[in-house]
Design an enzyme around this catalytic site. Sequence first.
Site, mmCIF file in Angstrom:
data_model
loop_
_atom_site.group_PDB
_atom_site.id
_atom_site.type_symbol
_atom_site.label_atom_id
_atom_site.label_comp_id
_atom_site.label_asym_id
_atom_site.label_seq_id
_atom_site.Cartn_x
_atom_site.Cartn_y
_atom_site.Cartn_z
ATOM 1 N N CYS C 120 0.398 71.864 -16.602
ATOM 2 C CA CYS C 120 -0.807 70.684 -16.561
ATOM 3 C C CYS C 120 -1.869 71.358 -17.469
ATOM 4 O O CYS C 120 -1.593 71.258 -18.655
ATOM 5 C CB CYS C 120 -1.437 70.283 -15.108
ATOM 6 S SG CYS C 120 -1.642 71.773 -13.861
ATOM 7 N N SER C 121 -2.948 71.762 -17.119
ATOM 8 C CA SER C 121 -4.057 72.611 -17.897
ATOM 9 C C SER C 121 -4.897 73.531 -16.872
ATOM 10 O O SER C 121 -5.879 73.409 -17.412
ATOM 11 C CB SER C 121 -4.756 71.525 -18.756
ATOM 12 O OG SER C 121 -3.758 70.665 -19.487
ATOM 13 N N CYS C 122 -4.198 73.843 -16.052
ATOM 14 C CA CYS C 122 -5.182 74.788 -15.047
ATOM 15 C C CYS C 122 -6.120 75.758 -15.939
ATOM 16 O O CYS C 122 -5.511 76.393 -16.687
ATOM 17 C CB CYS C 122 -4.217 75.647 -14.182
ATOM 18 S SG CYS C 122 -3.145 74.756 -13.084
#
Lengths: 104, 143, 231
Positions: C120-122
């Site tokens: 995702c884009s943690c």
Amino acid sequence: MTTTPTPRFQVGDQVTVRDATTMFHTRTQGYVRGHTGTVTEHRPAWIVPEDEAFGIIENGRYTPFYVVRFKQTDLWPDYTGFEVDTLETECSELWLEPAGKEKK
Amino acid sequence: MASTPTQYDSFQRQAANLTPADRLPLDSPYEISNELYGLLRKVLHDLGGQPDTPVPFTEKGEEDWEMNTYLTCECLGWRGVWNSEERRRRENDLGATQYFGLPYYARWITTAAKALVDRGLITTDELGRKMDEVRARLEGQRS
Amino acid sequence: MSTTHSHAPLKESPLTEFEVLELAVRELAIEKGLFSADDHRRFAEWAESRTYTVGSRMVARSWLDPAFKERLLRDGTETSKEVGVDWLQPTGQGTPSDYTYFYVLENTPKLHNVIVCTLCSCYPRPVLGMSPDWYRTPNYRRRMVRWPRQVLAEFGLHLPPDVEVRVHDSNQKSRFMVMPMRPEGTEGWSEDQLAAIVTRDCLIGVALPRADVTASQVPKQPKGRNGGNKR
């Protein structure tokens, strides 16, 4: 969910990521499945994302998590970096086996 | 799931080829191979290692709707309506066209709306009416 | 970035359907009592006060204070409090998306760390603020795990063969920040001077601090790349 489970693996252990069929959401990346790495750290136990993602919290499976380090040259067929390069990611205990157990 | 690095590489190249920009023609085929089913059922967000060409890594600040989307989604998590892993799962469930076609925070707010509908907290017609009302109000404010 | 919550002032920008959808969802959620307008306002105050300069401060202090550095590497979450970041805020249990496990990754002469989240884009918003747009693109997520040296080169960072490039694919509850090495030419500098050269990109691991480049020289993020969806 209130008791902290005892980790099955220790820092330094060689572990292989299970290469299981997945139909739906998971956070274990395809590129590490079937590959062997080294446990470098323990992480706090948590509900596995495969349960959390479907809102299963109370009855969610609560397992230890681990940081696993891989050699990049093991992961990619044509790795263009150098032998020293590594990758770390985290796995729930659900996805790990002692190295050598799972046949490629 | 492919097992050797070479097989996985081949798998990921094909998965990358399914994105809207460069896709296989798919029109509800009567039958498909197991290999294609494996590609189609692969969880969309797992794209590490798919080949792609270099692009400029652009800088961009949050627009108001983007920051507000973050806040609304976080408030829903804070107050126990959903959790962020469910949001990420729902982003995957949007399907490839929307997953890759929508801006990052548009994926978030679309899944938030769907989660409220799925839980019976709002109805689809209620959502549609509210959107029409909000649109008319904002247009009125800006005209 | 100061007026991103409710009742934004009238403006000229075109109305987007995303804006309509977000406000509709928010208003319905508030009407149904799922959360309150005050919740939204409180979260906004917290989110808008997040900035990577906190991360810069942690690195600069670590360069000057070995005891602080030791604490930060041992327990990033707890030690964040010393620079004013409480990972339990703003809800008392952390943020739903980033929660509360923070780890600092130390670079050495033989090791360079870089962060990506392929799934995702943690991103460690509590210490670095909102993530840059490029970090969230499928392109960065696809390539950083497999071609890290090429992607780093595109950011202008070329690393020698004897330096291990360690990619951290942030895929679970942990959030990471890179602690770069103190560059040459900074002897005798104050914490403020040192903090000024630790840019956001240094903390992600796609750049290295340099004595002649301060954060103020890095181009500011223009608001909106393309105005969202055009109607």
